[in-house]
Structures are given as structure tokens and as C-alpha cells.
Design a protein around this motif. Structure first.
Motif, PDB file in Angstrom:
ATOM      1  N   GLY A 126       0.847  -1.083  -0.187  1.00 35.97           N
ATOM      2  CA  GLY A 126      -0.009  -0.002   0.101  1.00 35.97           C
ATOM      3  C   GLY A 126       0.797   1.247  -0.078  1.00 35.97           C
ATOM      4  N   GLY A 127       2.004   1.122   0.630  1.00 33.27           N
ATOM      5  CA  GLY A 127       2.847   2.275   0.397  1.00 33.27           C
ATOM      6  C   GLY A 127       3.346   2.794   1.828  1.00 33.27           C
ATOM      7  N   VAL A 128       4.496   3.312   2.033  1.00 30.45           N
ATOM      8  CA  VAL A 128       4.986   3.847   3.112  1.00 30.45           C
ATOM      9  C   VAL A 128       5.828   5.251   3.062  1.00 30.45           C
ATOM     10  CG1 VAL A 128       6.986   2.332   3.109  1.00 30.45           C
ATOM     11  CG2 VAL A 128       6.198   3.286   5.432  1.00 30.45           C
ATOM     12  N   ALA A 129       5.964   6.140   3.943  1.00 32.06           N
ATOM     13  CA  ALA A 129       6.762   7.293   3.490  1.00 32.06           C
ATOM     14  C   ALA A 129       8.050   6.911   3.698  1.00 32.06           C
ATOM     15  CB  ALA A 129       6.427   8.078   5.054  1.00 32.06           C
ATOM     16  N   ALA A 130       8.863   7.450   2.641  1.00 29.08           N
ATOM     17  CA  ALA A 130      10.212   7.156   2.417  1.00 29.08           C
ATOM     18  C   ALA A 130      11.044   7.779   3.759  1.00 29.08           C
ATOM     19  CB  ALA A 130      10.618   8.221   1.581  1.00 29.08           C
ATOM     20  N   ALA A 131      10.716   8.674   4.507  1.00 27.20           N
ATOM     21  CA  ALA A 131      11.428   8.787   5.694  1.00 27.20           C
ATOM     22  C   ALA A 131      11.601   7.742   6.753  1.00 27.20           C
ATOM     23  CB  ALA A 131      10.723  10.198   6.248  1.00 27.20           C
ATOM     24  N   LYS A 132      10.296   7.144   6.684  1.00 24.50           N
ATOM     25  CA  LYS A 132      10.148   5.906   7.752  1.00 24.50           C
ATOM     26  C   LYS A 132      10.948   4.499   7.169  1.00 24.50           C
ATOM     27  CE  LYS A 132       7.099   2.544   9.867  1.00 24.50           C
ATOM     28  NZ  LYS A 132       5.667   2.400  10.393  1.00 24.50           N
ATOM     29  N   ALA A 185      14.243   2.998  -3.579  1.00 22.86           N
ATOM     30  CA  ALA A 185      13.278   3.887  -3.884  1.00 22.86           C
ATOM     31  C   ALA A 185      12.949   5.209  -2.922  1.00 22.86           C
ATOM     32  CB  ALA A 185      11.594   3.252  -3.988  1.00 22.86           C
ATOM     33  N   ALA A 186      13.107   4.647  -1.745  1.00 25.11           N
ATOM     34  CA  ALA A 186      13.170   5.541  -0.621  1.00 25.11           C
ATOM     35  C   ALA A 186      14.335   6.788  -0.844  1.00 25.11           C
ATOM     36  CB  ALA A 186      13.316   5.120   0.748  1.00 25.11           C
ATOM     37  N   LEU A 187      15.633   6.581  -1.322  1.00 25.12           N
ATOM     38  CA  LEU A 187      16.787   7.270  -1.389  1.00 25.12           C
ATOM     39  C   LEU A 187      16.203   8.107  -2.779  1.00 25.12           C
ATOM     40  CD1 LEU A 187      19.723   4.992  -0.629  1.00 25.12           C
ATOM     41  CD2 LEU A 187      18.624   6.869   0.658  1.00 25.12           C
ATOM     42  N   ALA A 188      15.644   7.568  -3.645  1.00 27.72           N
ATOM     43  CA  ALA A 188      15.203   8.369  -4.911  1.00 27.72           C
ATOM     44  C   ALA A 188      14.175   9.653  -4.614  1.00 27.72           C
ATOM     45  CB  ALA A 188      14.948   7.278  -5.981  1.00 27.72           C
ATOM     46  N   ASN A 189      13.572   9.338  -3.739  1.00 26.75           N
ATOM     47  CA  ASN A 189      12.216  10.247  -3.367  1.00 26.75           C
ATOM     48  C   ASN A 189      12.200  10.455  -2.045  1.00 26.75           C
ATOM     49  OD1 ASN A 189      10.020  11.923  -3.524  1.00 26.75           O
ATOM     50  ND2 ASN A 189       8.752  10.185  -4.147  1.00 26.75           N
ATOM     51  N   PRO A 190      13.055  11.158  -1.257  1.00 23.21           N
ATOM     52  CA  PRO A 190      13.136  11.107   0.249  1.00 23.21           C
ATOM     53  C   PRO A 190      12.219  11.907   0.866  1.00 23.21           C
ATOM     54  CG  PRO A 190      14.975  12.543  -0.639  1.00 23.21           C
ATOM     55  CD  PRO A 190      14.127  11.591  -1.841  1.00 23.21           C
ATOM     56  N   GLN A 191      11.335  12.773   0.193  1.00 24.38           N
ATOM     57  CA  GLN A 191      10.269  13.284   0.716  1.00 24.38           C
ATOM     58  C   GLN A 191       8.705  12.725   0.551  1.00 24.38           C
ATOM     59  OE1 GLN A 191      11.144  15.821   2.848  1.00 24.38           O
ATOM     60  NE2 GLN A 191      13.121  15.425   2.221  1.00 24.38           N
ATOM     61  N   GLY A 192       9.139  11.546  -0.235  1.00 16.11           N
ATOM     62  CA  GLY A 192       7.760  11.151  -0.837  1.00 16.11           C
ATOM     63  C   GLY A 192       7.032   9.968   0.007  1.00 16.11           C
ATOM     64  N   GLN A 193       6.304   9.067  -0.834  1.00 15.54           N
ATOM     65  CA  GLN A 193       5.938   7.628  -0.542  1.00 15.54           C
ATOM     66  C   GLN A 193       6.554   6.692  -1.512  1.00 15.54           C
ATOM     67  OE1 GLN A 193       4.002   8.287   2.339  1.00 15.54           O
ATOM     68  NE2 GLN A 193       2.731   6.820   1.356  1.00 15.54           N
ATOM     69  N   VAL A 194       6.795   5.582  -0.715  1.00 14.18           N
ATOM     70  CA  VAL A 194       7.322   4.139  -1.543  1.00 14.18           C
ATOM     71  C   VAL A 194       6.235   3.298  -1.537  1.00 14.18           C
ATOM     72  CG1 VAL A 194       9.155   2.531  -1.450  1.00 14.18           C
ATOM     73  CG2 VAL A 194       9.735   4.788  -0.618  1.00 14.18           C
ATOM     74  N   ALA A 195       5.950   3.052  -3.046  1.00 11.80           N
ATOM     75  CA  ALA A 195       4.924   2.140  -3.037  1.00 11.80           C
ATOM     76  C   ALA A 195       5.068   1.346  -4.321  1.00 11.80           C
ATOM     77  CB  ALA A 195       3.539   2.664  -3.202  1.00 11.80           C
ATOM     78  N   LEU A 196       5.552  -0.011  -3.983  1.00  7.12           N
ATOM     79  CA  LEU A 196       5.942  -0.996  -4.844  1.00  7.12           C
ATOM     80  C   LEU A 196       5.184  -2.140  -5.351  1.00  7.12           C
ATOM     81  CD1 LEU A 196       9.911  -0.996  -3.930  1.00  7.12           C
ATOM     82  CD2 LEU A 196       8.838   0.469  -5.557  1.00  7.12           C
ATOM     83  N   THR A 197       5.258  -2.863  -6.475  1.00  9.00           N
ATOM     84  CA  THR A 197       4.628  -4.141  -6.489  1.00  9.00           C
ATOM     85  C   THR A 197       5.405  -5.254  -6.477  1.00  9.00           C
ATOM     86  OG1 THR A 197       3.117  -2.695  -8.001  1.00  9.00           O
ATOM     87  CG2 THR A 197       2.883  -5.014  -8.408  1.00  9.00           C
ATOM     88  N   ALA A 198       5.074  -6.191  -5.966  1.00  8.94           N
ATOM     89  CA  ALA A 198       5.874  -7.617  -5.835  1.00  8.94           C
ATOM     90  C   ALA A 198       5.919  -8.235  -7.165  1.00  8.94           C
ATOM     91  CB  ALA A 198       5.263  -8.520  -4.843  1.00  8.94           C
ATOM     92  N   ARG A 199       7.098  -8.784  -7.423  1.00 10.21           N
ATOM     93  CA  ARG A 199       7.213  -9.381  -8.771  1.00 10.21           C
ATOM     94  C   ARG A 199       7.199 -10.867  -8.471  1.00 10.21           C
ATOM     95  NH1 ARG A 199      12.540  -6.824 -10.539  1.00 10.21           N
ATOM     96  NH2 ARG A 199      11.878  -4.793  -9.820  1.00 10.21           N
ATOM     97  N   GLY A 200       6.816 -11.783  -9.317  1.00 11.03           N
ATOM     98  CA  GLY A 200       6.868 -13.163  -9.241  1.00 11.03           C
ATOM     99  C   GLY A 200       5.677 -14.109  -8.635  1.00 11.03           C
TER     100      GLY A 200
END
Length: 94
Positions: free
Chosen positions: A34-40, A79-94
Motif C-alpha cells: 500500500g505504501g509507506v513514507a520514504a522517511a520511515k 526507492a526511498a533514497l530516490a524520493n526522500p520526501q515522498g511515498q514508497v509504493a512498489l509491486t511485488a514481482r513473481g
């Protein structure tokens, strides 16, 4: 990913160290579920690195966790390092 799996934990860690590693792994899960803050991500990763300072051990834990869960530690941290002020939301592969 709604399934049960074992976390790659070291039995020699203290309870506090296990809690620190679990907090980071839970943050990785949140990024895929669902996503989490990059700072977290950054904060829990820094704490994780105090418990697991060796890159080789981090990679091994990351491989074990990915095999069990399908979630990639490296991708979440990058992803957190690329957008430190934003959200990290990824999709699992496989």
C-alpha cells in the motif's frame, strides 16, 4: 502478499535487535502492501544497519526475505533514497 512466511532472524540477536529488524522488514512489507513514507524507510533502515552492519549479512537477509515473501529490501531502500520526501509504493514481482 497475504501469506504466512518466516522472517530471516538470527537467534543470537537480543530481543531489542529482533524488534529493530522486524520493524524494518515490516516497513518493507508496507511499501509493497500500500505504501509507506520514504522517511520511515530511511529511519528503520538506519536502525537495521546498526544491528546488521555487514553488507554481506544484509544481502543474505535480503535474499532470504525475498525468497520467503517476494519483497526486495534493496528496491525499497533505493526507492526511498530516490524520493526522500515522498511515498514508497512498489509491486511485488513473481
Amino acid at each position: 502478499m497475504e501469506q504466512n512466511y518466516a522472517y530471516p532472524l538470527d537467534p543470537s540477536w537480543s530481543v531489542a535487535e529482533i524488534e529493530t529488524v522486524m520493524a524494518f522488514l515490516n516497513t518493507v512489507e508496507a511499501a509493497y502492501e500500500g505504501g509507506v513514507a520514504a522517511a520511515k524507510v530511511q529511519a528503520t533502515y538506519q536502525a537495521f544497519k546498526r544491528v546488521v552492519p555487514a553488507k554481506s549479512e544484509e544481502k543474505r537477509l535480503g535474499r532470504d526475505f525475498a525468497q520467503a515473501s517476494g519483497y526486495q529490501l534493496y528496491e525499497v531502500v533505493q526507492a526511498a533514497l530516490a524520493n526522500p520526501q515522498g511515498q514508497v509504493a512498489l509491486t511485488a514481482r513473481g
